[in-house]
Motif scaffolding. Structure first.
Motif, PDB file in Angstrom:
ATOM      1  N   THR A  11       0.868  -1.406  -0.192  1.00  0.00           N
ATOM      2  CA  THR A  11       0.163  -0.041   0.085  1.00  0.00           C
ATOM      3  C   THR A  11       0.934   1.320  -0.130  1.00  0.00           C
ATOM      4  O   THR A  11       1.946   1.393   0.919  1.00  0.00           O
ATOM      5  CB  THR A  11      -0.829  -0.063   1.068  1.00  0.00           C
ATOM      6  N   TYR A  12       0.584   2.276  -0.771  1.00  0.00           N
ATOM      7  CA  TYR A  12       1.377   3.314  -1.066  1.00  0.00           C
ATOM      8  C   TYR A  12       0.144   4.502  -1.037  1.00  0.00           C
ATOM      9  O   TYR A  12      -0.961   4.364  -1.311  1.00  0.00           O
ATOM     10  CB  TYR A  12       2.129   3.561  -2.216  1.00  0.00           C
ATOM     11  N   TYR A  13       0.654   5.783  -0.817  1.00  0.00           N
ATOM     12  CA  TYR A  13      -0.031   6.872  -1.287  1.00  0.00           C
ATOM     13  C   TYR A  13       0.755   8.191  -2.003  1.00  0.00           C
ATOM     14  O   TYR A  13       2.148   7.743  -1.738  1.00  0.00           O
ATOM     15  CB  TYR A  13      -0.717   7.603  -0.201  1.00  0.00           C
ATOM     16  N   ILE A  14       0.335   8.847  -2.816  1.00  0.00           N
ATOM     17  CA  ILE A  14       0.872   9.864  -3.575  1.00  0.00           C
ATOM     18  C   ILE A  14       0.674  11.044  -2.831  1.00  0.00           C
ATOM     19  O   ILE A  14      -0.658  11.587  -2.697  1.00  0.00           O
ATOM     20  CB  ILE A  14       0.519   9.807  -5.147  1.00  0.00           C
ATOM     21  N   LYS A  19      -4.680  13.412  -1.703  1.00  0.00           N
ATOM     22  CA  LYS A  19      -3.855  12.293  -1.677  1.00  0.00           C
ATOM     23  C   LYS A  19      -4.323  11.146  -2.496  1.00  0.00           C
ATOM     24  O   LYS A  19      -5.713  10.857  -2.560  1.00  0.00           O
ATOM     25  CB  LYS A  19      -3.772  11.722  -0.340  1.00  0.00           C
ATOM     26  N   ILE A  20      -3.644  10.556  -3.161  1.00  0.00           N
ATOM     27  CA  ILE A  20      -4.181   9.366  -4.175  1.00  0.00           C
ATOM     28  C   ILE A  20      -3.581   8.078  -3.497  1.00  0.00           C
ATOM     29  O   ILE A  20      -2.218   8.040  -3.289  1.00  0.00           O
ATOM     30  CB  ILE A  20      -3.550   9.653  -5.581  1.00  0.00           C
ATOM     31  N   GLY A  21      -4.291   7.211  -3.421  1.00  0.00           N
ATOM     32  CA  GLY A  21      -4.162   5.968  -2.892  1.00  0.00           C
ATOM     33  C   GLY A  21      -3.430   4.966  -3.911  1.00  0.00           C
ATOM     34  O   GLY A  21      -4.155   5.005  -5.304  1.00  0.00           O
ATOM     35  N   LEU A  22      -2.703   3.919  -3.621  1.00  0.00           N
ATOM     36  CA  LEU A  22      -2.109   3.013  -4.723  1.00  0.00           C
ATOM     37  C   LEU A  22      -1.907   1.604  -4.007  1.00  0.00           C
ATOM     38  O   LEU A  22      -1.101   1.528  -2.842  1.00  0.00           O
ATOM     39  CB  LEU A  22      -0.623   3.613  -5.178  1.00  0.00           C
ATOM     40  N   TYR A  23      -2.415   0.528  -4.719  1.00  0.00           N
ATOM     41  CA  TYR A  23      -2.324  -0.571  -3.968  1.00  0.00           C
ATOM     42  C   TYR A  23      -1.762  -1.519  -5.104  1.00  0.00           C
ATOM     43  O   TYR A  23      -2.262  -1.401  -6.233  1.00  0.00           O
ATOM     44  CB  TYR A  23      -3.893  -1.221  -3.545  1.00  0.00           C
ATOM     45  N   LEU A  24      -0.553  -2.214  -5.029  1.00  0.00           N
ATOM     46  CA  LEU A  24       0.034  -3.177  -5.746  1.00  0.00           C
ATOM     47  C   LEU A  24      -0.509  -4.632  -5.625  1.00  0.00           C
ATOM     48  O   LEU A  24      -0.405  -5.135  -4.547  1.00  0.00           O
ATOM     49  CB  LEU A  24       1.655  -2.925  -5.720  1.00  0.00           C
ATOM     50  N   ARG A  28       2.906  -6.465 -10.805  1.00  0.00           N
ATOM     51  CA  ARG A  28       2.982  -5.118 -11.653  1.00  0.00           C
ATOM     52  C   ARG A  28       1.384  -4.407 -11.546  1.00  0.00           C
ATOM     53  O   ARG A  28       1.235  -3.230 -11.960  1.00  0.00           O
ATOM     54  CB  ARG A  28       3.155  -5.481 -13.073  1.00  0.00           C
ATOM     55  N   ASP A  29       0.384  -5.107 -11.287  1.00  0.00           N
ATOM     56  CA  ASP A  29      -1.081  -4.562 -11.375  1.00  0.00           C
ATOM     57  C   ASP A  29      -1.099  -3.573 -10.178  1.00  0.00           C
ATOM     58  O   ASP A  29      -1.042  -3.836  -9.098  1.00  0.00           O
ATOM     59  CB  ASP A  29      -1.856  -5.619 -11.561  1.00  0.00           C
ATOM     60  N   VAL A  30      -1.562  -2.309 -10.596  1.00  0.00           N
ATOM     61  CA  VAL A  30      -2.132  -1.234  -9.769  1.00  0.00           C
ATOM     62  C   VAL A  30      -3.381  -0.573  -9.609  1.00  0.00           C
ATOM     63  O   VAL A  30      -4.072  -0.740 -10.621  1.00  0.00           O
ATOM     64  CB  VAL A  30      -1.084  -0.008  -9.948  1.00  0.00           C
ATOM     65  N   TYR A  31      -3.980  -0.655  -8.620  1.00  0.00           N
ATOM     66  CA  TYR A  31      -5.352  -0.011  -8.184  1.00  0.00           C
ATOM     67  C   TYR A  31      -5.074   1.384  -7.616  1.00  0.00           C
ATOM     68  O   TYR A  31      -4.191   1.223  -6.556  1.00  0.00           O
ATOM     69  CB  TYR A  31      -6.135  -0.932  -7.353  1.00  0.00           C
ATOM     70  N   LEU A  32      -5.365   2.452  -8.357  1.00  0.00           N
ATOM     71  CA  LEU A  32      -5.272   3.700  -7.706  1.00  0.00           C
ATOM     72  C   LEU A  32      -6.857   3.987  -7.053  1.00  0.00           C
ATOM     73  O   LEU A  32      -7.728   3.552  -7.451  1.00  0.00           O
ATOM     74  CB  LEU A  32      -5.327   4.641  -8.810  1.00  0.00           C
ATOM     75  N   ILE A  33      -6.757   4.756  -5.892  1.00  0.00           N
ATOM     76  CA  ILE A  33      -7.639   5.245  -5.254  1.00  0.00           C
ATOM     77  C   ILE A  33      -7.868   6.756  -5.533  1.00  0.00           C
ATOM     78  O   ILE A  33      -6.972   7.613  -4.917  1.00  0.00           O
ATOM     79  CB  ILE A  33      -7.775   4.971  -3.537  1.00  0.00           C
ATOM     80  N   ASP A  34      -8.537   7.248  -6.245  1.00  0.00           N
ATOM     81  CA  ASP A  34      -8.740   8.551  -6.804  1.00  0.00           C
ATOM     82  C   ASP A  34      -7.422   8.772  -7.730  1.00  0.00           C
ATOM     83  O   ASP A  34      -6.601   7.967  -7.958  1.00  0.00           O
ATOM     84  CB  ASP A  34      -8.735   9.568  -5.796  1.00  0.00           C
TER      85      ASP A  34
END
Length: 292
Positions: A11-14, A19-24, A28-34
């Motif tokens: 789990t990451y955020y930008i 803030k934009i969430g990111l789950y790997l 390789r496959d990424v799901y963005l939250i916003d």
């Protein structure tokens, strides 16, 4: 700004204005939250994905405010990815003119047709549990907007969208946008009970304990309810109520604040009316609000 921050194993955020969430998932496959507030945000997200060798699989929109869906169109065109959201929010995502029209209560003049209130359109579909990575949990967070959602990743990290704002923002603006005051207060009650390793609201710092922020936001809602009720000690038209709020906090009105804070003050009046704390009457073709 726009640096990638690791919040869990996958789990990451930008770190960006919203803030934009990111789950790997997998390698390789990424799901963005916003997706950020505009196509420039989309470009920066794309650059981060390329630097890490990741591929965008889907964007999950917490809700349809322009600062959360502004990167959708750019990223959807580049990656042909899914955009996922709830039904009513998807209508605003597909037809962004709805947001400034709703906020203003009529056809929006040119000052309101800007990227902060009106994103580029994208093509969303209704989110289902099958669309989510294994172990990701969706939670309804109504109140700030129509059908806003939050998400918990398998790393026990919560992304809470706009159900909370930080102390600095509360002290600077006082009137944070709320569509449904009753639903918002109920959402705060649920969020206060959440368990997790980290909580990431879109417009405040990530925290390990969400309860102090919940309490501070709740206090501000009740402060505003009391202020608006007291202003209505004498019958006032809506514009006078709005002026009273802005005068009290020494705020300065502009077009954006007129629609955002104005819509919110109307929502507070609706709540007070439904609670029987204010009533209305019509005099000389003016709708007046007054304390019950």
């Amino acid at each position: 700004m726009y640096e990638l921050v690791q919040a869990g194993e996958r789990t990451y955020y930008i770190n960006s204005p919203a803030k934009i969430g990111l789950y790997l998932e997998g390698e390789r496959d990424v799901y963005l939250i916003d997706s950020g507030n505009d196509k420039d945000a989309g470009r920066k997200v794309k650059k981060l994905l390329e630097q890490n060798g990741w591929e965008l699989r889907a964007i999950i929109n917490s809700h349809s405010n322009a600062d959360h869906i502004g990167g959708n169109r750019f990223l959807q065109e580049r990656y042909h990815c899914k955009v996922l959201g709830t039904g009513l929010e998807n209508a605003f995502t597909r037809y962004p003119l709805l947001e400034p029209s709703f906020l203003y209560g009529g056809y929006p003049c040119k000052e309101l047709k800007n990227k902060f209130l009106m994103a580029q359109p994208s093509e969303p579909q209704v989110i289902t549990p099958e669309d989510l990575p294994a172990g990701m949990e969706l939670m309804e967070l109504p109140g700030h907007f129509f059908e806003m959602i939050g998400l918990r990743t398998p790393d026990d990290v919560w992304f809470l969208a706009d159900c909370l704002v930080g102390e600095e923002t509360l002290c600077k603006y006082h009137v944070s946008f709320i569509y449904d005051v009753r639903a918002y207060l109920e959402t705060l009650e649920r969020v206060e009970q959440l368990e997790g390793k980290l909580f990431i609201p879109a417009h405040m710092q990530a925290v390990e304990d969400i309860r102090p922020a919940v309490q501070r936001n709740r206090e501000k809602v009740h402060e505003l309810l009391g202020l608006i009720e007291s202003l209505c000690g004498e019958p006032l038209v809506f514009e006078q109520v709005l002026k009273g709020v802005f005068d009290h906090f020494k705020l300065r009105l502009d077009w954006s604040q007129y629609v955002l804070a104005g819509s919110t003050v109307r929502s507070y009046l609706s709540y007070l009316y439904d609670e029987g704390r204010v009533v209305t009457e019509v005099q000389d073709n003016l709708l007046l609000w007054k304390r019950a």
